[in-house]
Scaffold this active site. Structure first.
Site, PDB file in Angstrom:
ATOM      1  N   ASP A  62      20.206   7.561  18.335  1.00  0.00           N
ATOM      2  CA  ASP A  62      18.822   7.496  17.860  1.00  0.00           C
ATOM      3  C   ASP A  62      18.858   7.696  16.354  1.00  0.00           C
ATOM      4  OD1 ASP A  62      16.183   7.880  17.158  1.00  0.00           O
ATOM      5  OD2 ASP A  62      15.744   9.298  18.769  1.00  0.00           O
ATOM      6  N   VAL A  63      18.516   6.662  15.585  1.00  0.00           N
ATOM      7  CA  VAL A  63      18.653   6.760  14.133  1.00  0.00           C
ATOM      8  C   VAL A  63      17.697   7.781  13.524  1.00  0.00           C
ATOM      9  CG1 VAL A  63      19.503   4.388  13.945  1.00  0.00           C
ATOM     10  CG2 VAL A  63      17.051   4.847  13.649  1.00  0.00           C
ATOM     11  N   ASN A  89      17.804  -2.404  10.994  1.00  0.00           N
ATOM     12  CA  ASN A  89      16.795  -3.162  11.734  1.00  0.00           C
ATOM     13  C   ASN A  89      15.914  -2.306  12.628  1.00  0.00           C
ATOM     14  OD1 ASN A  89      15.739  -5.754  13.178  1.00  0.00           O
ATOM     15  ND2 ASN A  89      16.634  -4.516  14.827  1.00  0.00           N
ATOM     16  N   SER A 142       9.041  -6.184   6.001  1.00  0.00           N
ATOM     17  CA  SER A 142       7.905  -6.859   6.620  1.00  0.00           C
ATOM     18  C   SER A 142       6.903  -7.274   5.555  1.00  0.00           C
ATOM     19  CB  SER A 142       7.221  -5.934   7.622  1.00  0.00           C
ATOM     20  OG  SER A 142       6.000  -6.493   8.079  1.00  0.00           O
ATOM     21  N   TYR A 155       2.955   1.880  10.160  1.00  0.00           N
ATOM     22  CA  TYR A 155       4.028   0.890  10.077  1.00  0.00           C
ATOM     23  C   TYR A 155       4.019   0.203   8.713  1.00  0.00           C
ATOM     24  CZ  TYR A 155       6.655  -3.403  11.033  1.00  0.00           C
ATOM     25  OH  TYR A 155       7.541  -4.450  10.973  1.00  0.00           O
ATOM     26  N   LYS A 159       7.070   0.242   5.869  1.00  0.00           N
ATOM     27  CA  LYS A 159       7.752  -0.940   5.357  1.00  0.00           C
ATOM     28  C   LYS A 159       7.618  -1.048   3.840  1.00  0.00           C
ATOM     29  CE  LYS A 159       9.803  -2.469   8.942  1.00  0.00           C
ATOM     30  NZ  LYS A 159      11.283  -2.449   8.982  1.00  0.00           N
TER      31      LYS A 159
END
Length: 256
Positions: A62-63, A89, A142, A155, A159
């Site tokens: 789990d990063v 990613n 993104s 989110y 990004k």
């Protein structure tokens, strides 16, 4: 071009991450396949070995968890001896909440995966790459960092942070011959499109100047380029893959 290079792709067991892993496997790289669940990693690793004859190293982690990231990079050094490419990613989208109603816990979770996870993996990769004298890091960004969409504030903000991290990492790591770039994705065709209906899908496409969304392979080809020798003098930049969406002031259904 990528034959025998060691490539780590995070969040690589589905959708865009898996398409990137497939592209590197097809190119002859040793693929370090990361995902949170060991069963998912084992399943896709077996498929890549069978389909491409690839050398695949399974990297369940789990990063968002620093100890698991540290263990993953220790394993990479032990098993592979080097790391040539990192593709950041792994993401958490955190959809469905407006700004006012977004729980603090969700904001923190999105940033733990999308920003802190990318940062931790870049640190681990940079240590190996500096030691070996070269390397490439490709972050997946993104278009929402520049043109936000509703109900996804956490989110979009995460990004935007990736854009800044890409430039800062490029400046710091350039003297070590480690390049850092970002592939900025617009709409990507994933199974989620099957849930939105034909009418909404058609409206999305009408607002893409080229008229169609990207595939995972489109993103993968851009990653392959930025990670390869053909991009040897490119660092700190954003390669936008969005069918021209960011180029327009307003979408087609608002024009005229």
């Amino acid at each position: 071009m990528h034959r025998k290079r060691v490539v780590l792709i995070t969040g690589a067991v589905r959708n865009t991450g898996l398409a990137i892993a497939e592209a590197f496997a097809e190119a002859g790289a040793t693929v370090v396949l990361n995902g949170r669940k060991s069963a998912d990693v084992a399943r896709e690793a077996a498929r890549l070995r069978e389909q491409y004859g690839a050398t695949v190293v399974e990297a369940t982690a789990d990063v968002a968890q620093q100890d698991q990231v540290d263990a993953m990079f220790a394993m990479i050094k032990r098993e592979c001896g080097r790391l040539d490419v990192l593709v950041n990613n792994a993401i958490l989208q955190g959809c469905g909440y407006n700004l006012v109603d977004t729980p603090r816990e969700l904001l923190e979770e999105v940033f733990r995966v999308n920003v802190f996870g990318a940062y931790a993996c870049a640190q681990g990769a940079a240590r190996l790459m500096i030691e070996q004298g070269r390397g490439a890091i490709v972050n997946i960004g993104s278009t929402t960092a520049e043109r936000p969409i509703r109900m996804r504030t956490a989110y979009c903000a995460s990004k935007a942070a990736i854009d800044g991290l890409t430039r800062a990492m490029a400046v710091e790591l350039g003297p070590h011959s480690v390049r850092v770039n970002c592939v900025v994705a617009g709409y990507i065709r994933t199974p989620r499109w099957d849930d939105i209906g034909d009418e909404q899908a058609a409206r999305r496409r009408a607002n893409i100047p080229l008229g169609f969304e990207a595939t995972g392979r489109d993103i993968a080809e851009s990653v392959l380029f930025l990670a390869g020798d053909g991009a040897a003098n490119i660092t700190g930049t954003r390669l936008v893959v969005d069918g021209g969406t960011l180029s327009q002031l307003v979408p087609a259904d608002c024009d005229g």
